[in-house]
Design a protein around this motif. Structure first.
Motif, PDB file in Angstrom:
ATOM      1  N   GLU A  79       0.813  -1.215   0.000  1.00 55.03           N
ATOM      2  CA  GLU A  79       0.000   0.000   0.000  1.00 55.03           C
ATOM      3  C   GLU A  79       0.851   1.273   0.000  1.00 55.03           C
ATOM      4  OE1 GLU A  79      -3.106  -0.049   2.930  1.00 55.03           O
ATOM      5  OE2 GLU A  79      -4.087  -1.760   1.987  1.00 55.03           O
ATOM      6  N   THR A  80       0.204   2.368  -0.381  1.00 49.65           N
ATOM      7  CA  THR A  80       0.885   3.656  -0.542  1.00 49.65           C
ATOM      8  C   THR A  80       1.518   4.168   0.756  1.00 49.65           C
ATOM      9  OG1 THR A  80      -1.201   4.817  -0.181  1.00 49.65           O
ATOM     10  CG2 THR A  80      -0.578   4.386  -2.463  1.00 49.65           C
ATOM     11  N   ARG A  81       0.973   3.815   1.883  1.00 49.04           N
ATOM     12  CA  ARG A  81       1.434   4.349   3.168  1.00 49.04           C
ATOM     13  C   ARG A  81       2.887   3.988   3.479  1.00 49.04           C
ATOM     14  NH1 ARG A  81       0.799   8.414   6.077  1.00 49.04           N
ATOM     15  NH2 ARG A  81       1.049   8.122   8.293  1.00 49.04           N
ATOM     16  N   LEU A  82       3.342   2.815   3.047  1.00 48.78           N
ATOM     17  CA  LEU A  82       4.684   2.354   3.396  1.00 48.78           C
ATOM     18  C   LEU A  82       5.762   3.344   2.974  1.00 48.78           C
ATOM     19  CD1 LEU A  82       6.561   0.233   4.590  1.00 48.78           C
ATOM     20  CD2 LEU A  82       6.551  -0.915   2.357  1.00 48.78           C
ATOM     21  N   ALA A  83       5.676   3.861   1.761  1.00 47.69           N
ATOM     22  CA  ALA A  83       6.707   4.791   1.269  1.00 47.69           C
ATOM     23  C   ALA A  83       6.781   6.045   2.139  1.00 47.69           C
ATOM     24  CB  ALA A  83       6.425   5.167  -0.188  1.00 47.69           C
ATOM     25  N   LYS A  84       5.660   6.435   2.740  1.00 44.42           N
ATOM     26  CA  LYS A  84       5.616   7.646   3.547  1.00 44.42           C
ATOM     27  C   LYS A  84       6.222   7.461   4.937  1.00 44.42           C
ATOM     28  CE  LYS A  84       1.462   9.082   1.133  1.00 44.42           C
ATOM     29  NZ  LYS A  84       0.019   9.155   1.184  1.00 44.42           N
ATOM     30  N   ILE A  85       6.206   6.226   5.450  1.00 41.81           N
ATOM     31  CA  ILE A  85       6.636   6.028   6.841  1.00 41.81           C
ATOM     32  C   ILE A  85       7.807   5.079   7.018  1.00 41.81           C
ATOM     33  CG2 ILE A  85       4.326   6.535   7.734  1.00 41.81           C
ATOM     34  CD1 ILE A  85       4.310   3.397   8.330  1.00 41.81           C
ATOM     35  N   VAL A  86       8.274   4.456   5.957  1.00 44.39           N
ATOM     36  CA  VAL A  86       9.306   3.423   6.084  1.00 44.39           C
ATOM     37  C   VAL A  86      10.540   3.936   6.822  1.00 44.39           C
ATOM     38  CG1 VAL A  86      10.392   3.821   3.832  1.00 44.39           C
ATOM     39  CG2 VAL A  86      10.484   1.544   4.885  1.00 44.39           C
ATOM     40  N   ASP A  87      10.905   5.184   6.622  1.00 45.92           N
ATOM     41  CA  ASP A  87      12.093   5.732   7.276  1.00 45.92           C
ATOM     42  C   ASP A  87      11.899   5.931   8.776  1.00 45.92           C
ATOM     43  OD1 ASP A  87      13.429   5.752   4.849  1.00 45.92           O
ATOM     44  OD2 ASP A  87      12.850   7.809   4.392  1.00 45.92           O
ATOM     45  N   LYS A  88      10.654   5.904   9.242  1.00 46.09           N
ATOM     46  CA  LYS A  88      10.362   6.079  10.668  1.00 46.09           C
ATOM     47  C   LYS A  88      10.322   4.751  11.424  1.00 46.09           C
ATOM     48  CE  LYS A  88       7.644  10.149   9.617  1.00 46.09           C
ATOM     49  NZ  LYS A  88       6.316  10.684   9.435  1.00 46.09           N
ATOM     50  N   LEU A  89      10.331   3.641  10.690  1.00 44.59           N
ATOM     51  CA  LEU A  89      10.234   2.332  11.333  1.00 44.59           C
ATOM     52  C   LEU A  89      11.574   1.965  11.965  1.00 44.59           C
ATOM     53  CD1 LEU A  89       8.287   0.370   8.564  1.00 44.59           C
ATOM     54  CD2 LEU A  89       7.365   1.389  10.655  1.00 44.59           C
ATOM     55  N   THR A  90      11.498   1.425  13.180  1.00 48.61           N
ATOM     56  CA  THR A  90      12.715   0.996  13.867  1.00 48.61           C
ATOM     57  C   THR A  90      12.844  -0.524  13.757  1.00 48.61           C
ATOM     58  OG1 THR A  90      11.548   0.850  15.977  1.00 48.61           O
ATOM     59  CG2 THR A  90      12.649   2.935  15.483  1.00 48.61           C
ATOM     60  N   SER A  91      14.065  -0.983  13.862  1.00 46.30           N
ATOM     61  CA  SER A  91      14.344  -2.414  13.767  1.00 46.30           C
ATOM     62  C   SER A  91      14.020  -3.106  15.091  1.00 46.30           C
ATOM     63  CB  SER A  91      15.814  -2.608  13.415  1.00 46.30           C
ATOM     64  OG  SER A  91      16.110  -3.949  13.207  1.00 46.30           O
ATOM     65  N   PRO A  92      13.401  -4.254  15.030  1.00 45.52           N
ATOM     66  CA  PRO A  92      12.940  -4.985  13.857  1.00 45.52           C
ATOM     67  C   PRO A  92      11.646  -4.378  13.313  1.00 45.52           C
ATOM     68  CG  PRO A  92      12.411  -6.235  15.827  1.00 45.52           C
ATOM     69  CD  PRO A  92      13.172  -5.019  16.276  1.00 45.52           C
ATOM     70  N   ARG A  93      11.609  -4.210  11.997  1.00 44.97           N
ATOM     71  CA  ARG A  93      10.418  -3.647  11.361  1.00 44.97           C
ATOM     72  C   ARG A  93       9.365  -4.737  11.214  1.00 44.97           C
ATOM     73  NH1 ARG A  93      13.019  -0.872   6.050  1.00 44.97           N
ATOM     74  NH2 ARG A  93      13.358  -3.097   5.647  1.00 44.97           N
ATOM     75  N   ALA A  94       8.134  -4.390  11.560  1.00 47.14           N
ATOM     76  CA  ALA A  94       6.998  -5.298  11.375  1.00 47.14           C
ATOM     77  C   ALA A  94       6.223  -4.820  10.154  1.00 47.14           C
ATOM     78  CB  ALA A  94       6.107  -5.276  12.608  1.00 47.14           C
ATOM     79  N   LEU A  95       5.968  -5.731   9.222  1.00 48.96           N
ATOM     80  CA  LEU A  95       5.242  -5.414   7.991  1.00 48.96           C
ATOM     81  C   LEU A  95       4.180  -6.472   7.764  1.00 48.96           C
ATOM     82  CD1 LEU A  95       8.660  -4.983   6.648  1.00 48.96           C
ATOM     83  CD2 LEU A  95       7.064  -3.178   6.063  1.00 48.96           C
ATOM     84  N   VAL A  96       3.182  -6.111   6.986  1.00 47.74           N
ATOM     85  CA  VAL A  96       2.091  -7.042   6.702  1.00 47.74           C
ATOM     86  C   VAL A  96       1.832  -7.058   5.205  1.00 47.74           C
ATOM     87  CG1 VAL A  96       0.257  -5.332   7.061  1.00 47.74           C
ATOM     88  CG2 VAL A  96      -0.236  -7.746   7.426  1.00 47.74           C
ATOM     89  N   THR A  97       1.380  -8.203   4.700  1.00 49.64           N
ATOM     90  CA  THR A  97       1.049  -8.304   3.285  1.00 49.64           C
ATOM     91  C   THR A  97       0.046  -9.422   3.038  1.00 49.64           C
ATOM     92  OG1 THR A  97       1.955  -8.464   1.050  1.00 49.64           O
ATOM     93  CG2 THR A  97       2.960  -9.877   2.720  1.00 49.64           C
ATOM     94  N   HIS A  98      -0.708  -9.244   1.959  1.00 45.34           N
ATOM     95  CA  HIS A  98      -1.539 -10.328   1.427  1.00 45.34           C
ATOM     96  C   HIS A  98      -0.872 -10.914   0.183  1.00 45.34           C
ATOM     97  CE1 HIS A  98      -4.831  -9.817   4.127  1.00 45.34           C
ATOM     98  NE2 HIS A  98      -5.389  -8.780   3.548  1.00 45.34           N
ATOM     99  N   PHE A  99       0.310 -10.431  -0.163  1.00 45.94           N
ATOM    100  CA  PHE A  99       1.002 -10.931  -1.348  1.00 45.94           C
ATOM    101  C   PHE A  99       1.297 -12.426  -1.219  1.00 45.94           C
ATOM    102  CE2 PHE A  99       3.436  -7.004  -3.177  1.00 45.94           C
ATOM    103  CZ  PHE A  99       2.308  -6.622  -3.858  1.00 45.94           C
ATOM    104  N   PRO A 100       1.107 -13.169  -2.304  1.00 41.76           N
ATOM    105  CA  PRO A 100       1.610 -14.543  -2.319  1.00 41.76           C
ATOM    106  C   PRO A 100       3.137 -14.522  -2.393  1.00 41.76           C
ATOM    107  CG  PRO A 100       0.510 -14.011  -4.408  1.00 41.76           C
ATOM    108  CD  PRO A 100       0.372 -12.814  -3.518  1.00 41.76           C
ATOM    109  N   TYR A 101       3.738 -15.623  -2.077  1.00 44.01           N
ATOM    110  CA  TYR A 101       5.200 -15.744  -2.020  1.00 44.01           C
ATOM    111  C   TYR A 101       5.864 -15.213  -3.291  1.00 44.01           C
ATOM    112  CZ  TYR A 101       9.767 -18.043  -1.546  1.00 44.01           C
ATOM    113  OH  TYR A 101      11.114 -18.294  -1.477  1.00 44.01           O
ATOM    114  N   SER A 102       5.319 -15.544  -4.437  1.00 44.31           N
ATOM    115  CA  SER A 102       5.937 -15.158  -5.712  1.00 44.31           C
ATOM    116  C   SER A 102       5.892 -13.655  -5.985  1.00 44.31           C
ATOM    117  CB  SER A 102       5.271 -15.906  -6.869  1.00 44.31           C
ATOM    118  OG  SER A 102       3.894 -15.575  -6.925  1.00 44.31           O
ATOM    119  N   PHE A 103       5.132 -12.896  -5.213  1.00 42.88           N
ATOM    120  CA  PHE A 103       5.022 -11.447  -5.411  1.00 42.88           C
ATOM    121  C   PHE A 103       5.952 -10.656  -4.487  1.00 42.88           C
ATOM    122  CE2 PHE A 103       0.901 -10.507  -7.753  1.00 42.88           C
ATOM    123  CZ  PHE A 103       0.826 -11.762  -8.333  1.00 42.88           C
TER     124      PHE A 103
END
Length: 161
Positions: A79-103
């Motif tokens: 989603e569009t939001r990730l590009a706006k906030i990715v630099d604010k995420l601290t390690s370990p970053r938690a992310l979510v997706t509905h993408f299948p493995y091949s995507f």
């Protein structure tokens, strides 16, 4: 009235939150070894995991849960939001997706990122999806439950939400 869906590599996505730019950003995303991905099929407990994972990663500290909305705490890869906030995420970053493995982005396959794959009984997914389609004005009317079930069983009902 349903909005026209956006097709990406054979998957239909709601145009709310998904753009050509956000999908390109996802494909070029630099996955770090410490990243943790929640991977789910739609209507399979995604939001629950977006609430639980930050607690696990922060030793049970409720502060992030009480102070940061879940789409910023555990942003969607596609989603569009990730590009706006990715630099604010601290390690370990938690992310979510509905993408299948091949995507997943190429960097995912060479990383040591962790994956939590949430699986739900398909019967429960079907019922939850049916009622979600009735409620969400950006999705097509599901029709009768029998019609929706036929689409679901044929694989024509998948949406990344």
């Amino acid at each position: 009235m349903a909005w026209p869906m956006y097709e990406y590599r054979g998957l239909l996505l709601p145009p709310v939150g998904h753009t050509a730019e956000s999908l390109e950003f996802a494909q070029n995303f630099s996955v770090e070894d410490s990243d943790v991905f929640i991977v789910t099929y739609p209507k399979s407990g995604t939001t629950w995991m977006q609430e639980i994972l930050p607690l696990v990663l922060n030793g049970g500290d409720l502060t992030p849960v009480h102070t940061v909305v879940n789409w910023d705490r555990v942003p969607w890869l596609e989603e569009t939001r990730l590009a706006k906030i990715v630099d604010k995420l601290t390690s370990p970053r938690a992310l979510v997706t509905h993408f299948p493995y091949s995507f997943m982005p190429p960097s995912f396959y060479t990383s040591k990122a962790k994956v939590i794959n949430v699986i739900r009984n398909p019967k429960d997914v079907l019922v939850s999806s049916y009622y979600f389609h009735q409620m969400a004005n950006f999705l097509e009317d599901p029709g009768s439950f029998d019609e929706f079930m036929d689409k679901f069983l044929e694989g024509r009902g998948q949406r990344l939400l």
